[in-house]
Design an enzyme around this catalytic site. Structure first.
Site, short mmCIF file in Angstrom:
data_model
loop_
_atom_site.label_atom_id
_atom_site.label_comp_id
_atom_site.label_asym_id
_atom_site.label_seq_id
_atom_site.Cartn_x
_atom_site.Cartn_y
_atom_site.Cartn_z
N ARG A 102 -8.04 14.30 -4.38
CA ARG A 102 -7.94 15.72 -4.07
C ARG A 102 -6.59 16.23 -4.53
NH1 ARG A 102 -11.67 19.10 -2.62
NH2 ARG A 102 -10.13 20.29 -1.45
N LEU A 104 -3.62 18.47 -3.66
CA LEU A 104 -3.16 18.93 -2.34
C LEU A 104 -2.34 20.21 -2.48
CD1 LEU A 104 -2.16 15.36 -1.23
CD2 LEU A 104 -4.01 16.72 -0.21
N ASN A 118 1.75 7.86 -3.21
CA ASN A 118 0.51 7.89 -3.99
C ASN A 118 0.57 6.79 -5.04
OD1 ASN A 118 -1.99 8.97 -4.99
ND2 ASN A 118 -0.86 9.89 -6.69
N HIS A 120 -0.79 5.97 -8.91
CA HIS A 120 -1.37 6.64 -10.08
C HIS A 120 -1.45 5.64 -11.24
CE1 HIS A 120 -2.40 9.94 -12.74
NE2 HIS A 120 -1.57 9.40 -13.62
N GLU A 154 4.54 18.74 -7.25
CA GLU A 154 4.09 18.56 -8.64
C GLU A 154 3.09 17.41 -8.71
OE1 GLU A 154 5.68 17.37 -13.03
OE2 GLU A 154 7.18 17.61 -11.46
N GLN A 184 -2.75 -5.13 -10.75
CA GLN A 184 -1.34 -4.83 -10.45
C GLN A 184 -1.20 -3.82 -9.32
OE1 GLN A 184 1.16 -6.59 -11.91
NE2 GLN A 184 -0.58 -7.72 -12.79
N GLU A 185 -2.17 -2.89 -9.23
CA GLU A 185 -2.15 -1.92 -8.12
C GLU A 185 -2.09 -2.65 -6.80
OE1 GLU A 185 -5.37 0.91 -8.37
OE2 GLU A 185 -4.81 1.53 -10.39
C1 GRF Z 1 -6.91 3.56 -8.39
O1 GRF Z 1 -7.13 3.22 -9.70
C2 GRF Z 1 -5.68 4.40 -8.26
O2 GRF Z 1 -4.72 4.13 -9.23
C3 GRF Z 1 -6.23 5.79 -8.43
O3 GRF Z 1 -7.50 5.75 -7.83
C4 GRF Z 1 -8.01 4.43 -7.85
C5 GRF Z 1 -8.39 4.07 -6.45
O4 GRF Z 1 -9.06 2.85 -6.37
N1 GRF Z 1 -5.33 6.75 -7.85
P1 GRF Z 1 -9.45 2.24 -4.95
O5 GRF Z 1 -10.28 3.29 -4.24
O6 GRF Z 1 -8.18 1.92 -4.23
O7 GRF Z 1 -10.27 1.04 -5.27
#
Ligand code: GRF
Length: 226
Positions: A102, A104, A118, A120, A154, A184-185
């Site tokens: 979303r 915001l 967040n 990204h 932003e 990596q996330e």
């Molecule tokens: C991820 O790729 C993140 O970078 C992006 O949205 C995706 C969310 O994935 N903002 P999940 O719902 O955590 O599996």
């Protein structure tokens, strides 16, 4: 432990996690909390989509969940006001946007500035917005990645806390690259959350700081190629 909570009866920092989809980043953070790596409580996982797969995952992990369906609100402002109220019931120290799809309002982002993160999927400031994996491939980039940043007005523009670099290989498509990035996330989001909960990561005067030192524009960089 967050500064200011260091009293004798200090509670753990409280997190509210916002999702819209599969919730894999939420799970990564919840597991880090569960195994004691992040000393915090997850107060609630909130989704704007009733069907988000992440809700069931959160329930399986024993987490409280709630839904605020954005389609039932006439406009963005009304939805954000409702969401702010819902979040504030938990008085969180940190709001974690984990795939919360979303845009915001400035009122919302200002309210939580310095205590909302967040994730990204790009090496911000490169590729703000959508379709980041395809854009990196189309541009012929040989590296791509993911960033955790503080949220400001932003879109995808607040100061970076940490990012991870992944290689782009010949023959990659958006799906294969996304898979590499997501691995990596699940490493960097728990790290950033832990730093924040320990009071090590802050936003001051528009900059991200770690242990009192201003971070470079990239934030801390992890290179998965090395
Ligand atoms: C991820 O790729 C993140 O970078 C992006 O949205 C995706 C969310 O994935 N903002 P999940 O719902 O955590 O599996």
């Amino acid at each position: 432990m967050i500064e200011g909570l260091k009293t004798e009866n200090a509670e753990k920092p409280r997190l509210v996690i916002l999702i819209s989809g599969s919730g894999s980043n939420m799970v990564a953070i919840a597991e880090a909390v569960k195994n004691g790596d992040i000393d915090a409580d997850i107060s609630c996982v909130i989704s704007n989509r009733p069907q988000a797969a992440g809700l069931e995952k959160a329930e399986k992990l024993g987490l409280e969940t709630d839904v605020l369906d954005h389609t039932l609100y006439p406009d963005r402002k009304d939805f954000d006001t409702g969401l702010l109220r819902m979040i504030e019931e938990y008085q969180p120290d940190l709001v974690v946007l984990a795939g919360f799809m979303r845009i915001l309002t400035p009122e919302f982002t200002r309210y939580f500035e310095g205590r909302m993160l967040n994730i990204h999927p790009s090496l911000l400031p490169k590729y703000q917005g959508l379709n980041t994996h395809q854009r990196a491939i189309d541009a012929g980039d040989d590296i791509h990645g993911v960033t955790v940043h503080f949220v400001t007005e932003e879109l995808d523009g607040g100061p970076n806390a940490i990012q991870a670099i992944v290689p782009v290989y010949d023959g990659d498509d958006a799906a294969s690259l996304q898979k590499r990035v997501q691995q990596q996330e699940h490493i960097i989001y728990p790290i950033a959350t832990k730093w924040f909960c320990e009071g090590r990561l802050n936003m001051k005067a528009g900059n991200a700081e770690l242990d009192g030192q201003a971070l470079p524009e990239s934030g801390v960089q992890l290179d998965s190629r090395s």
